[in-house]
Enzyme design. Sequence first.
Site, short mmCIF file in Angstrom:
data_model
loop_
_atom_site.label_atom_id
_atom_site.label_comp_id
_atom_site.label_asym_id
_atom_site.label_seq_id
_atom_site.Cartn_x
_atom_site.Cartn_y
_atom_site.Cartn_z
N GLY A 67 173.01 83.44 36.42
CA GLY A 67 172.81 82.86 37.75
C GLY A 67 174.16 82.40 38.28
N ILE A 68 174.13 81.48 39.25
CA ILE A 68 175.40 81.06 39.87
C ILE A 68 176.36 80.46 38.83
CG2 ILE A 68 174.39 78.84 40.63
CD1 ILE A 68 176.33 78.89 43.01
N ALA A 100 166.65 79.64 45.33
CA ALA A 100 167.11 78.44 46.06
C ALA A 100 166.99 78.66 47.56
CB ALA A 100 168.54 78.12 45.68
N GLN A 101 166.44 77.67 48.23
CA GLN A 101 166.26 77.78 49.68
C GLN A 101 167.30 76.98 50.44
OE1 GLN A 101 162.31 76.54 50.72
NE2 GLN A 101 161.34 78.32 49.80
N GLY A 160 170.38 75.16 50.15
CA GLY A 160 171.77 75.57 50.30
C GLY A 160 172.67 74.78 49.38
N GLU A 185 169.37 67.24 54.81
CA GLU A 185 168.26 67.12 53.86
C GLU A 185 168.13 65.66 53.44
OE1 GLU A 185 168.48 70.03 50.71
OE2 GLU A 185 168.46 71.68 52.14
N HIS A 209 159.70 68.16 43.20
CA HIS A 209 159.93 68.35 44.63
C HIS A 209 158.67 67.89 45.35
CE1 HIS A 209 160.98 70.05 48.48
NE2 HIS A 209 162.18 70.35 48.00
N ARG A 234 164.14 62.07 47.04
CA ARG A 234 163.06 62.97 46.66
C ARG A 234 162.01 62.31 45.76
NH1 ARG A 234 165.41 68.76 45.15
NH2 ARG A 234 165.70 68.88 47.39
N HIS A 276 160.60 70.64 39.76
CA HIS A 276 161.57 71.42 40.54
C HIS A 276 162.93 71.53 39.87
CE1 HIS A 276 163.41 73.12 44.11
NE2 HIS A 276 164.26 72.13 44.20
N ARG A 299 168.41 63.79 41.41
CA ARG A 299 169.44 64.62 42.06
C ARG A 299 169.31 64.58 43.58
NH1 ARG A 299 169.31 70.03 43.90
NH2 ARG A 299 167.13 70.02 43.27
N SER A 317 172.76 70.91 43.53
CA SER A 317 172.77 71.65 42.26
C SER A 317 173.56 72.95 42.32
CB SER A 317 171.34 71.93 41.80
OG SER A 317 170.57 72.40 42.86
N LEU A 318 173.39 73.75 43.36
CA LEU A 318 174.18 74.99 43.41
C LEU A 318 175.66 74.63 43.52
CD1 LEU A 318 172.19 77.46 45.73
CD2 LEU A 318 172.12 77.24 43.26
#
Length: 517
Positions: A18-19, A50-51, A53, A118, A233, A278, A337, A372, A377-378
């Site tokens: 992944g990333i 991931a939505q 960003g 967000e 989430h 969250r 999540h 978080r 995270s990304l």
Amino acid sequence: MTAEPVALRGRVVVVGAGIAGLMTALALRPRPVVVLSRGALGAEGSTLWAQGGLAAALGPGDSPALHAADTIAAGDGLCDGAVVERFAEAAPAAIETLARLGVRFDRTAAGRFALGLEAAHSRRRIAHCGGDGAGREVMRALLAAARAAPSIEILEGYEARRLLVEDNVAIGLLAAGPAGPARLPADAVVIATGGIGGLYEDSTNPPGSFGQGLALAARAGAVLADMEFVQFHPTALDGARRPAPLVSEAVRGEGAILVDDAGEPVMAGIAGAELAPRDVVARAIAARRAAGRRVFLDARAAIGARFEARFPVIAEACRAAGVDPAREPIPVRPAQHYHMGGIAVDAEGRSSIAGLWACGEAACTGLHGANRLASNSLTEAAVFAAIVARSIEGAPVRRPPPPLLAALAPPAPDPAPARRLLSRAAGVVRDGDTLREAAAALAALAASGGPASDPAAVALTIAVSALRRADSVGAHSRLDFPQPPADGRRIRLTLAEALAQAAALAQAAPEIHARRA
Ligand code: SIN
């Protein structure tokens, strides 16, 4: 046992594509790196899904200091301040690196990053792609870059099953590959396997992410940290589909509100309202549902007919569930999540085992604390991949690892038995008796040596950490210990310690049953 599939000696082996894994491999160029991908490349993994960003202080009126302050506030007092500062400072450059690697971020007419808002962010700072398709776009660009890099060899269809360690030094991996078991010697191993959602019945993660990297590290004796902090989430789409499609926090960032089936606002009177951290929103929704109500995200007034263009992925998921978000409220419920805990790493991404690094969701850097901040995270994966690569480059050259002895790879892991136990015990709210019962059952599974044993070992460390934390903070909410912690203590443990604690608890299990009866 097949021979080593390629001449791997001396190379860095990255587990996970992944990333975090791909950015590590790219940052190590031109050093030879082997990347293990369990499935077909780019076909699975959390990054792809991931939505929202990537969060970074990129806009006017923003600064790394403000980003750091929001991260620390969301983390509820348990973030590592030095790590947060370093992360927030490095985040804008990490986004620029991704752009240079070919990620097409959404831009304003003037060519600047189009930034979203967000929950718990005090500024618009979420760089996004294709509206709500950040993960897909990041993976497209990174896979193209990795495939074009002569120094990166990608082994598809290889699942790492054991980390090989000698005198607390990682010397390679045992993997199951397309042609059978394989031994992979390595100078350095990087675990970048993502999250643990597959250990929960209700998750927004791909089911194949069930903490395999944590199992590798834990079985080898590595220290884990913050394992009790599992993020739920607040707004997964409430329907029959599993895993549950995510309804991004960015929808609330654009003004959508949470209401119950009686039309009552869910977040009224709660500090931060829809944009509260969250964990706060997830608990408010869970409480409403526990009281027998359904909860909806109403985007009609704030977004309405623009929904499809701004959130195409979510619009598609809603359509498949028979919901038109432009005209009707979206049914939502909390779902697992993200995992704030993981393999304990230092400021350079080094674990407690020499030669073993970790980054991305599998690592616990201390950045997220107890909860978080959205879209960190990304960015964390990108920032720490570069840090890990520099650390590997700076590590002393090791003697060539000894030839790997034939050893049996454990069976293909089956998370189903652990999933049932963990979902019940370590959800949005927890209590000591349920955690103790789960820990005893998970310990027996973890020691069984069967297919359930590695996922159970990871679940056990979560349950035992949740038991050890006798207070409520961030994403960890104990019904029997509702008070906040007296200090900023973080919980670190090994699998051996978790097994020992569970063995002691097993003695007390009859007493729990008696009390419940
Ligand atoms: C979301 O878009 O709400 C999820 C983003 C994240 O988990 O950071």
